[in-house]
Scaffold this motif. Structure first.
Motif, PDB file in Angstrom:
ATOM      1  N   GLN A   1      -6.779  21.709   0.221  1.00 47.66           N
ATOM      2  CA  GLN A   1      -6.551  22.774  -0.751  1.00 47.66           C
ATOM      3  C   GLN A   1      -5.069  22.897  -1.029  1.00 47.66           C
ATOM      4  OE1 GLN A   1      -8.178  26.654   0.252  1.00 47.66           O
ATOM      5  NE2 GLN A   1      -8.304  27.179  -1.914  1.00 47.66           N
TER       6      GLN A   1
ATOM      7  N   GLU B   1       0.678  14.726  -5.313  1.00 45.79           N
ATOM      8  CA  GLU B   1      -0.551  15.478  -5.573  1.00 45.79           C
ATOM      9  C   GLU B   1      -1.523  15.464  -4.397  1.00 45.79           C
ATOM     10  OE1 GLU B   1       0.809  13.068  -7.470  1.00 45.79           O
ATOM     11  OE2 GLU B   1      -0.746  11.762  -8.356  1.00 45.79           O
TER      12      GLU B   1
ATOM     13  N   PRO C   1      -1.912  24.818  -3.198  1.00 45.04           N
ATOM     14  CA  PRO C   1      -1.668  26.186  -3.663  1.00 45.04           C
ATOM     15  C   PRO C   1      -2.169  26.400  -5.085  1.00 45.04           C
ATOM     16  CG  PRO C   1       0.254  25.321  -2.549  1.00 45.04           C
ATOM     17  CD  PRO C   1      -0.698  24.169  -2.690  1.00 45.04           C
ATOM     18  N   GLY C   2      -2.928  27.448  -5.273  1.00 51.53           N
ATOM     19  CA  GLY C   2      -3.428  27.785  -6.596  1.00 51.53           C
ATOM     20  C   GLY C   2      -4.599  26.955  -7.061  1.00 51.53           C
ATOM     21  N   LYS C   3      -5.076  26.082  -6.200  1.00 49.29           N
ATOM     22  CA  LYS C   3      -6.197  25.224  -6.583  1.00 49.29           C
ATOM     23  C   LYS C   3      -7.384  25.452  -5.659  1.00 49.29           C
ATOM     24  CE  LYS C   3      -3.586  21.491  -8.755  1.00 49.29           C
ATOM     25  NZ  LYS C   3      -3.398  20.015  -8.826  1.00 49.29           N
ATOM     26  N   GLU C   4      -8.546  25.048  -6.122  1.00 54.08           N
ATOM     27  CA  GLU C   4      -9.754  25.174  -5.338  1.00 54.08           C
ATOM     28  C   GLU C   4      -9.781  24.095  -4.257  1.00 54.08           C
ATOM     29  OE1 GLU C   4     -14.019  26.338  -6.899  1.00 54.08           O
ATOM     30  OE2 GLU C   4     -13.802  24.162  -6.947  1.00 54.08           O
ATOM     31  N   ARG C   5     -10.395  24.430  -3.151  1.00 57.67           N
ATOM     32  CA  ARG C   5     -10.580  23.447  -2.093  1.00 57.67           C
ATOM     33  C   ARG C   5     -11.464  22.310  -2.618  1.00 57.67           C
ATOM     34  NH1 ARG C   5     -12.896  26.285   2.849  1.00 57.67           N
ATOM     35  NH2 ARG C   5     -14.799  26.207   1.587  1.00 57.67           N
TER      36      ARG C   5
END
Length: 129
Positions: A42, A92, A44-48
């Motif tokens: 996961q 990424e 930051p700010g993103k879905e697992r």
């Protein structure tokens, strides 16, 4: 009754390699041997998201498209560990990596891991550009 502990995160540069280890333990060996193991991450700010998974037998592995050819998941029964070898890391790929265990491999092949029974505390992986 099932414990999952990750180790091996850190800060690396783009193109470097890093290996994560997941130690899974259960009250009985018969419980442990039936658990499939998966890695999620996961940012930051993103879905697992699911990264890789391996069946309890070790005979089948699954990878997210974004890591195919770069990551390898393997299982060592003698040490009750599952390793995630990450090569040619990219910025990424950064995030908190979680190891998970469940008897349902489909819950760990894709998605956010909703319904997965057992989770580790997570380990940070940071890839600088």
């Amino acid at each position: 009754q099932v414990q999952v502990v990750e180790s091996g995160g850190g800060l690396v540069q783009a193109g470097d390699s890093l290996s994560l280890s997941c130690a899974a333990s259960a009250r009985t060996f018969s419980t442990y041997i039936t658990l499939h193991i998966g890695w999620f991450r996961q940012a930051p700010g993103k879905e697992r998201e699911a990264v890789a998974a391996i069946t309890w037998s070790g005979q089948q592995t699954y990878y997210a498209d974004s890591v195919k050819g770069r990551f390898t998941i393997s299982r060592a029964y003698t040490s009750n560990t599952v390793n995630l070898q990450m090569n040619n890391l990219k910025p990424e790929d950064s995030g908190v990596y979680y190891c998970a265990a469940d008897r349902n491999i489909d819950a760990m092949r894709s998605g956010a891991g909703l319904g997965v029974s057992y989770w580790g505390q997570g380990t940070q992986v940071t890839v600088s550009s």
